[in-house]
Design a protein around this motif. Structure first.
Motif, short mmCIF file in Angstrom:
data_model
loop_
_atom_site.label_atom_id
_atom_site.label_comp_id
_atom_site.label_asym_id
_atom_site.label_seq_id
_atom_site.Cartn_x
_atom_site.Cartn_y
_atom_site.Cartn_z
N UNK A 56 36.68 23.25 34.91
CA UNK A 56 36.92 24.65 35.22
C UNK A 56 36.37 25.55 34.11
N UNK A 57 36.58 25.17 32.86
CA UNK A 57 36.06 25.96 31.75
C UNK A 57 34.54 26.03 31.80
N UNK A 58 33.90 24.91 32.11
CA UNK A 58 32.44 24.90 32.21
C UNK A 58 31.97 25.78 33.36
N UNK A 59 32.66 25.73 34.50
CA UNK A 59 32.30 26.58 35.62
C UNK A 59 32.45 28.05 35.27
N UNK A 60 33.53 28.39 34.60
CA UNK A 60 33.76 29.78 34.23
C UNK A 60 32.70 30.27 33.26
N UNK A 61 32.39 29.45 32.29
CA UNK A 61 31.39 29.84 31.30
C UNK A 61 30.01 29.99 31.91
N UNK A 62 29.70 29.16 32.91
CA UNK A 62 28.38 29.23 33.52
C UNK A 62 28.32 30.30 34.60
N UNK A 63 29.47 30.87 34.97
CA UNK A 63 29.49 31.89 36.00
C UNK A 63 29.42 31.31 37.40
N UNK A 64 29.53 30.01 37.54
CA UNK A 64 29.44 29.40 38.86
C UNK A 64 30.68 29.71 39.68
N UNK A 65 30.49 29.89 40.97
CA UNK A 65 31.63 30.16 41.86
C UNK A 65 32.38 28.88 42.14
N UNK A 66 33.69 28.96 42.12
CA UNK A 66 34.53 27.81 42.44
C UNK A 66 35.00 27.94 43.87
N UNK A 67 35.08 26.84 44.58
CA UNK A 67 35.54 26.85 45.96
C UNK A 67 37.03 27.15 46.00
N UNK A 68 37.48 27.67 47.13
CA UNK A 68 38.90 28.03 47.29
C UNK A 68 39.78 26.82 47.03
N UNK A 69 39.34 25.61 47.38
CA UNK A 69 40.13 24.41 47.16
C UNK A 69 40.28 24.06 45.70
N UNK A 81 37.13 37.17 39.97
CA UNK A 81 38.46 37.33 39.37
C UNK A 81 38.63 36.45 38.15
N UNK A 82 38.19 35.20 38.23
CA UNK A 82 38.33 34.29 37.09
C UNK A 82 37.50 34.74 35.90
N UNK A 83 36.28 35.14 36.17
CA UNK A 83 35.41 35.60 35.08
C UNK A 83 36.05 36.79 34.37
#
Length: 170
Positions: A17-30, A65-67
């Motif tokens: 999750x930290x890597x996704x947030x840092x890269x700006x990648x969208x996370x799926x609702x699941x 929202x997460x970003x």
């Protein structure tokens, strides 16, 4: 730069999750954290009690929202403007969501308790009016905990309706 911990039981998920947030990648609702999922359910419960349409989670709004929650936690500030001066509409578009209407509510509290955050928003006429507006069809939630003894939880909820008419913001 402070290390940010995203709420989730699994250490592996935290890293991903930290890597996704840092890269700006969208996370799926699941992939929403347990606390984000709880808050989504609580918001929809409030809407249902008022006979308003339930909102569906949109991955791009969740990413936005997460970003923003990460940015607020890293800056230790509660503000709708990002640390680089970016506004909510820009962040939403940057996440890949084309909107006709959007709203954003933010909050900070120490217990990392979705029920407490919801109660605070419901006490605020401005926050409640956005959360309970019929203008939106979708939403995304970002919850981030700042580490440390007095670490706060930063919450962002982004509401949206997809573009097909003239833009407007609340």
């Amino acid at each position: 730069m402070r290390k940010i911990e995203v709420h989730r039981e699994s250490g592996l998920f935290l890293c991903l999750c930290f890597l996704l947030l840092c890269s700006g990648a969208a996370a799926a609702a699941g992939d929403m954290s347990m606390k984000e999922t709880q808050l989504a359910g609580l918001i929809n419960e409030q809407r249902a009690a008022r006979k308003l349409p339930l909102l569906s989670v949109h991955p791009a709004l969740s990413s936005s929202a997460r970003v923003h929650s990460v940015d607020m936690a890293q800056s230790d500030v509660l503000n709708h403007d990002g640390s680089a001066g970016d506004k909510a509409g820009y962040r939403i578009e940057k996440s890949g969501y084309a909107w006709k209407a959007y709203g954003e509510i933010i909050g900070r509290e120490h217990g990392c308790n979705p029920k407490e955050m919801l109660a605070l928003w419901l006490q605020s006429p401005r926050h409640a009016s956005i959360m309970l507006s019929g203008d939106y069809a979708e939403f995304g939630i970002g919850a981030v905990r700042q580490p440390g003894v007095y670490g706060s939880c930063y919450w962002t909820v982004v509401f949206g309706s997809p573009a097909d008419q003239k833009k407007g913001a609340r």
